[in-house]
Design a protein around this motif. Structure first.
Motif, PDB file in Angstrom:
ATOM      1  N   ASP A  98      11.499   2.483   0.270  1.00  7.09           N
ATOM      2  CA  ASP A  98      10.135   2.429  -0.263  1.00  7.09           C
ATOM      3  C   ASP A  98       9.308   1.381   0.488  1.00  7.09           C
ATOM      4  N   VAL A  99       9.928   0.258   0.777  1.00 11.35           N
ATOM      5  CA  VAL A  99       9.226  -0.825   1.473  1.00 11.35           C
ATOM      6  C   VAL A  99       8.822  -0.384   2.879  1.00 11.35           C
ATOM      7  N   ILE A 100       9.763   0.178   3.631  1.00  9.84           N
ATOM      8  CA  ILE A 100       9.444   0.530   5.018  1.00  9.84           C
ATOM      9  C   ILE A 100       8.528   1.744   5.112  1.00  9.84           C
ATOM     10  N   ASN A 101       8.428   2.518   4.027  1.00 11.46           N
ATOM     11  CA  ASN A 101       7.520   3.663   4.026  1.00 11.46           C
ATOM     12  C   ASN A 101       6.124   3.318   3.513  1.00 11.46           C
ATOM     13  N   ALA A 102       5.941   2.088   3.050  1.00 11.11           N
ATOM     14  CA  ALA A 102       4.606   1.646   2.634  1.00 11.11           C
ATOM     15  C   ALA A 102       3.720   1.538   3.876  1.00 11.11           C
ATOM     16  N   ASP A 103       2.425   1.592   3.670  1.00 14.55           N
ATOM     17  CA  ASP A 103       1.458   1.583   4.770  1.00 14.55           C
ATOM     18  C   ASP A 103       1.296   0.162   5.330  1.00 14.55           C
ATOM     19  N   GLN A 104       2.085  -0.140   6.360  1.00 16.64           N
ATOM     20  CA  GLN A 104       2.074  -1.471   6.954  1.00 16.64           C
ATOM     21  C   GLN A 104       0.796  -1.735   7.745  1.00 16.64           C
ATOM     22  N   GLU A 105       0.243  -0.701   8.344  1.00 16.28           N
ATOM     23  CA  GLU A 105      -1.001  -0.861   9.095  1.00 16.28           C
ATOM     24  C   GLU A 105      -2.147  -1.268   8.161  1.00 16.28           C
ATOM     25  N   ARG A 106      -2.193  -0.654   7.006  1.00 14.68           N
ATOM     26  CA  ARG A 106      -3.235  -1.011   6.035  1.00 14.68           C
ATOM     27  C   ARG A 106      -3.032  -2.443   5.534  1.00 14.68           C
ATOM     28  N   TYR A 107      -1.779  -2.826   5.326  1.00 11.65           N
ATOM     29  CA  TYR A 107      -1.493  -4.196   4.906  1.00 11.65           C
ATOM     30  C   TYR A 107      -2.009  -5.182   5.951  1.00 11.65           C
ATOM     31  N   PHE A 149       0.891  -1.157   0.000  1.00  4.89           N
ATOM     32  CA  PHE A 149       0.000   0.000   0.000  1.00  4.89           C
ATOM     33  C   PHE A 149       0.927   1.203   0.000  1.00  4.89           C
ATOM     34  N   SER A 150       1.149   1.747  -1.183  1.00  3.84           N
ATOM     35  CA  SER A 150       2.167   2.777  -1.344  1.00  3.84           C
ATOM     36  C   SER A 150       1.822   3.696  -2.507  1.00  3.84           C
ATOM     37  N   GLN A 151       2.168   4.952  -2.342  1.00  2.00           N
ATOM     38  CA  GLN A 151       2.040   5.900  -3.452  1.00  2.00           C
ATOM     39  C   GLN A 151       3.320   5.802  -4.269  1.00  2.00           C
ATOM     40  N   GLY A 152       3.209   5.323  -5.468  1.00  2.00           N
ATOM     41  CA  GLY A 152       4.385   5.197  -6.321  1.00  2.00           C
ATOM     42  C   GLY A 152       5.010   3.826  -6.230  1.00  2.00           C
ATOM     43  N   SER A 153       6.024   3.646  -7.050  1.00  2.00           N
ATOM     44  CA  SER A 153       6.683   2.344  -7.138  1.00  2.00           C
ATOM     45  C   SER A 153       7.461   2.031  -5.863  1.00  2.00           C
ATOM     46  N   VAL A 154       7.665   0.750  -5.642  1.00  2.00           N
ATOM     47  CA  VAL A 154       8.423   0.269  -4.492  1.00  2.00           C
ATOM     48  C   VAL A 154       9.672  -0.406  -5.047  1.00  2.00           C
ATOM     49  N   ASP A 155      10.779   0.347  -5.003  1.00  2.00           N
ATOM     50  CA  ASP A 155      12.014  -0.110  -5.640  1.00  2.00           C
ATOM     51  C   ASP A 155      13.197  -0.226  -4.690  1.00  2.00           C
ATOM     52  N   SER A 156      13.014   0.168  -3.433  1.00  2.00           N
ATOM     53  CA  SER A 156      14.133   0.154  -2.490  1.00  2.00           C
ATOM     54  C   SER A 156      13.630  -0.200  -1.100  1.00  2.00           C
ATOM     55  N   TRP A 157      14.565  -0.450  -0.214  1.00  2.00           N
ATOM     56  CA  TRP A 157      14.208  -0.749   1.163  1.00  2.00           C
ATOM     57  C   TRP A 157      13.442   0.426   1.782  1.00  2.00           C
TER      58      TRP A 157
END
Length: 157
Positions: A101-110, A91-99
């Motif tokens: 990006d991964v840790i800034n994705a919405d983990q709570e929503r996941y 759950f992220s705005q934009g591509s997930v290409d780096s660590w």
């Protein structure tokens, strides 16, 4: 535990026979088990048929694209990173290409998504730091049923 490789896997006319003569550490749940070796060889024979990989690509592509489409239709920012039948949902705005990006994705929503999928009988990795896999056992019908459950789960997060 000291184990020897199964005799049937060694070419006794080569240096490989030296391995059998020496005691060596061998790890793994089924290492050296002749039934496991037979099952592995049978699996490799099945995998020689390239159709299995084509089918996996079709089902994996269908699932990843459907997840993105369902998320987009609900106004959610979803990225699905996929290689072959291996994929991860972010759950992220934009591509997930780096660590980062991964840790800034919405983990709570996941986590909420994961719980809603469980309620619907679909089991994926419990963490956005893991991946899910489509297998050759999954049919197009299975994928479509999964997408239906995912649609409902996405509407709840």
């Amino acid at each position: 535990m000291i184990r020897r490789p199964p005799r049937s896997t060694l070419d006794r006319s080569s240096a490989a026979s030296d391995v059998y003569k020496r005691q060596m550490y061998q790890a793994g749940t089924l290492s050296g088990n002749p039934i496991a070796v037979a099952a592995g060889l049978a699996t490799l024979n099945i995998l020689q048929d390239q159709k299995i990989y084509k089918d996996l690509e079709v089902t994996s592509d269908r699932l990843s694209k459907s997840i993105m489409e369902e998320g987009n239709s609900l106004g959610l920012n979803i990225e699905v990173n996929r290689v072959g039948s291996l994929m991860t949902i972010f759950f992220s705005q934009g591509s997930v290409d780096s660590w980062d990006d991964v840790i800034n994705a919405d983990q709570e929503r996941y986590t909420k998504f994961f719980i809603e999928l469980l309620r619907g009988g679909v089991y994926i990795a419990p963490s956005p730091f893991e991946a899910m896999f489509v297998s050759a056992a999954h049919s197009i019908t299975d994928i479509d049923e999964t997408v239906s459950v995912m649609r409902n789960a996405l509407s709840q997060v």
